[in-house]
Design a protein around this motif. Structure first.
Motif, PDB file in Angstrom:
ATOM      1  N   VAL B  37       0.880  -1.178   0.000  1.00 36.06           N
ATOM      2  CA  VAL B  37       0.000   0.000   0.000  1.00 36.06           C
ATOM      3  C   VAL B  37       0.910   1.218   0.000  1.00 36.06           C
ATOM      4  N   TRP B  47      -4.071   1.294  -2.191  1.00 31.12           N
ATOM      5  CA  TRP B  47      -3.643  -0.087  -2.339  1.00 31.12           C
ATOM      6  C   TRP B  47      -2.903  -0.245  -3.671  1.00 31.12           C
ATOM      7  N   ASN B  50      -1.462  -7.209  -4.238  1.00 30.33           N
ATOM      8  CA  ASN B  50      -1.596  -8.329  -3.306  1.00 30.33           C
ATOM      9  C   ASN B  50      -0.977  -9.570  -3.928  1.00 30.33           C
ATOM     10  N   PHE B  59      -2.665  -9.477  -7.656  1.00 30.99           N
ATOM     11  CA  PHE B  59      -3.613  -8.445  -8.067  1.00 30.99           C
ATOM     12  C   PHE B  59      -2.919  -7.083  -7.978  1.00 30.99           C
ATOM     13  N   ARG B  99      -2.293  -9.206   4.722  1.00 27.47           N
ATOM     14  CA  ARG B  99      -3.707  -9.134   4.380  1.00 27.47           C
ATOM     15  C   ARG B  99      -4.437 -10.294   5.052  1.00 27.47           C
ATOM     16  N   SER B 104      -9.923 -14.439  -2.048  1.00 22.97           N
ATOM     17  CA  SER B 104      -9.025 -13.553  -2.807  1.00 22.97           C
ATOM     18  C   SER B 104      -9.535 -12.124  -2.877  1.00 22.97           C
ATOM     19  N   THR B 105     -10.740 -11.872  -2.357  1.00 29.31           N
ATOM     20  CA  THR B 105     -11.278 -10.506  -2.344  1.00 29.31           C
ATOM     21  C   THR B 105     -11.546 -10.075  -0.911  1.00 29.31           C
ATOM     22  N   GLY B 107     -11.141  -8.202   2.837  1.00 37.39           N
ATOM     23  CA  GLY B 107     -10.120  -8.339   3.853  1.00 37.39           C
ATOM     24  C   GLY B 107      -9.493  -7.033   4.306  1.00 37.39           C
ATOM     25  N   PHE B 109      -5.890  -5.065   6.364  1.00 40.17           N
ATOM     26  CA  PHE B 109      -4.432  -5.075   6.348  1.00 40.17           C
ATOM     27  C   PHE B 109      -3.914  -4.855   7.772  1.00 40.17           C
TER      28      PHE B 109
END
Lengths: 111, 122
Positions: B37, B47, B50, B59, B99, B104-105, B107, B109
């Motif tokens: 980030v 961001w 990831n 990503f 994370r 995968s989506t 969440g 930090f």
């Protein structure tokens, strides 16, 4: 222009209660993805305060609380203290952008 | 205690390259998604990228896709960000972060390292 909208600044006297709003849309907060809140003290890295809309991270005083409704979320701080002066950021996930998104940040001033 | 420390920042000319590193300690690094980030001077958080535990999913934010590459070495407990074709608008403090999410989506930090400053200027 941030995807999540926060007021640039809020202020309050010691002992008072303040709230910081975070307004999103149906492609982020409104989808059901959780909102998380971070505190950034001057000159330091952000720290997680609230995760999953309303869960305090371990060690965070119960003066801090989070809530979410529809496409918006809020961070409330009660019993304001001088060392609460910091920048506060909300964060979620946006399905249209396929990206993790932050609010523009709110500077809290303790008068 | 989870700890992260970034390194590798500095001054670089536009069009140049830089590789950031993040050393992790105090936790099982290979069990967690990791992220970068950034924060431009006086600005908010953005961001950047990831990477999944085994490196199989990555990503990126649109503004860095094709220029930046996130990678990791689980044997060395290290996270990396290779930055190419740097632009003035990439000037920022870069933070690495753990994370936390079940997929995968989404969440959050936590924690974040102290950050390393990247300045892109001639």
């Amino acid at each position: 222009q941030s995807v999540l909208t926060q007021p640039p600044s809020v202020s309050g006297a010691p002992g008072q209660r303040v709230t910081i709003s975070c307004t999103g849309s149906r492609s982020n907060i409104g989808t059901g993805y959780a909102v998380h809140w971070y505190q950034q003290l001057p000159g330091t890295a952000p720290k997680l305060l609230i995760y999953g809309n309303n869960n305090r991270r371990s060690g965070v005083p119960d003066r801090f609380s989070g809530s979410k409704s529809g496409t918006s979320a809020s961070l409330a701080i009660t019993g304001l203290q001088a060392d609460d002066e910091a920048d506060y950021y909300c964060q979620s996930y946006d399905i249209s952008l396929s990206a993790w998104v932050f609010g523009g940040g709110t500077k809290l001033t303790v008068l | 205690e989870m700890q992260l420390v970034e390194s590798g920042g500095g001054l670089v000319q536009p069009g140049g390259s830089l590789r950031l590193s993040c050393a992790a300690s105090g936790f099982s690094f290979s069990n967690y998604w990791m992220s970068w980030v950034r924060q431009a001077p006086g600005k908010g958080l953005e961001w950047v990228a990831n990477i999944k535990q085994d490196g199989s999913e990555k990503f990126y934010v649109d503004s860095v896709r094709g220029r930046f590459t996130i990678s990791r070495d689980n044997a060395e407990n290290s996270l990396y960000l290779q930055m190419n074709s740097l632009r003035a608008e990439d000037t920022a403090v870069y933070y690495c972060a753990v994370r936390h999410a079940d997929s995968s989506t989404g969440g959050s930090f936590d924690p974040w390292g102290p950050g390393t400053l990247v300045t892109v200027s001639s």
